[in-house]
Design an enzyme around this catalytic site. Structure first.
Site, PDB file in Angstrom:
ATOM      1  N   ASN A  31       3.265   4.898  -2.169  1.00 48.05           N
ATOM      2  CA  ASN A  31       2.549   5.624  -2.508  1.00 48.05           C
ATOM      3  C   ASN A  31       2.966   5.672  -4.429  1.00 48.05           C
ATOM      4  OD1 ASN A  31       0.748   8.611  -2.807  1.00 48.05           O
ATOM      5  ND2 ASN A  31       2.981   8.524  -3.658  1.00 48.05           N
ATOM      6  N   TYR A  76      -8.432   0.778 -11.708  1.00 49.64           N
ATOM      7  CA  TYR A  76      -8.506   0.899 -11.234  1.00 49.64           C
ATOM      8  C   TYR A  76      -8.556   0.675  -9.624  1.00 49.64           C
ATOM      9  CZ  TYR A  76      -6.639   5.035  -8.085  1.00 49.64           C
ATOM     10  OH  TYR A  76      -5.834   6.360  -6.926  1.00 49.64           O
ATOM     11  N   LYS A 103      -6.448  -1.149  -6.256  1.00 53.74           N
ATOM     12  CA  LYS A 103      -6.986  -0.585  -5.149  1.00 53.74           C
ATOM     13  C   LYS A 103      -7.390  -1.318  -3.948  1.00 53.74           C
ATOM     14  CE  LYS A 103      -3.927   2.775  -5.098  1.00 53.74           C
ATOM     15  NZ  LYS A 103      -2.700   3.276  -5.100  1.00 53.74           N
TER      16      LYS A 103
END
Length: 262
Positions: free
Chosen positions: A81, A146, A150
């Site tokens: 996470n 970002y 991801k």
């Protein structure tokens, strides 16, 4: 969705989505090792062990994972996470930012998984759940770095699932939309009008509200639990329908006859 008798490790479990995962696993009967740089917010629970660790530092990860395995007798579940954000276009993020974000968000997943795998392979219920994002598959403005990180997590999840399926280790990811967490609150604090910006973020999701951390945590526990033993190599969106729904624009209100002159 029970995880009785299992041991889960959650990176970045000190706040936000990670902390929600810690609480959800504890409620599902698991013991939880929390790896983070800040551990002050953890629940006071003998089944929750906080160990300071940095996903960018393999030595600290090795020490922390070994401590959890020793304390609880093994590791069955890993939740990758921990992550950091970045705002900007490809022209606005410098090389140092690219190196840092990719190291934490992508290499950190690979690094932690590699350290945990010797323990996971000994489990009959081994599962890894990575936290991706809808930014992996949906173009969002000013999220180049970002989104790239991801997108890599999404691809890495599939590759890991292929590599580990014969070892009995399932690998999946959860792809949240915009989640109402302290992380998002910090991003909003930098906006000219934080309240208006939060309304804008909520309006992007067909449900008209931000996702909650508990909703993401429920999806993580679902994918990690033995009940989903045939699920591997998948990405589960928790985004209020943002990635899959295309709703018509709201209808404009009818004109007031007094204003139209009718």
């Amino acid at each position: 969705m029970r995880c009785d008798g299992l041991v889960a490790v959650v990176t970045g479990g000190g706040s936000g989505i990670g902390l929600a995962c810690v609480r959800a696993f504890a409620a599902a009967g698991a013991r939880v090792g929390v790896l983070d740089l800040e551990l002050s917010g953890l629940p006071e629970d003998p089944g929750v062990l906080g160990v300071r660790a940095d996903v960018a530092d393999r030595a600290s990860l090795s020490t922390a994972v070994a401590a959890v395995a020793e304390a609880f007798g093994g590791i069955d579940i890993l939740v990758n996470n921990a992550g950091i954000s970045a705002v900007g276009t490809v022209e606005e993020n410098d090389d140092e930012q690219w190196s840092r974000v990719l190291d934490v968000n992508v290499s950190g997943v690979a690094r932690t998984s590699a350290v945990a795998l010797p323990y996971l392979r000994r489990s009959s219920s081994a599962a890894i759940v990575n936290i991706s994002s809808i930014a992996a598959t949906t173009g969002l403005p000013k999220r180049a770095l970002y989104s790239a990180s991801k997108g890599a997590v999404h691809a890495l999840t599939l590759a890991m699932a292929a590599d580990l399926v014969t070892d009995g280790v399932r690998v999946n990811c959860v792809a949240p939309g915009t989640v109402d967490t302290p992380w998002v609150a910090r991003l909003l604090a930098g906006a000219a009008d934080p309240t208006a910006e939060k309304r804008h973020l909520a309006s992007r999701q067909p449900t008209g509200r931000l996702v909650t951390a508990d909703e993401v945590a429920a999806a993580v526990v679902y994918l990690a639990s033995p009940a989903t033993g045939s699920v591997t190599g998948s990405s589960l969106p928790v985004d209020g329908g943002m990635s899959g729904l295309r709703l018509p624009a709201p209808a404009r209100p009818a004109a007031d006859p007094a204003e139209s002159g009718a």
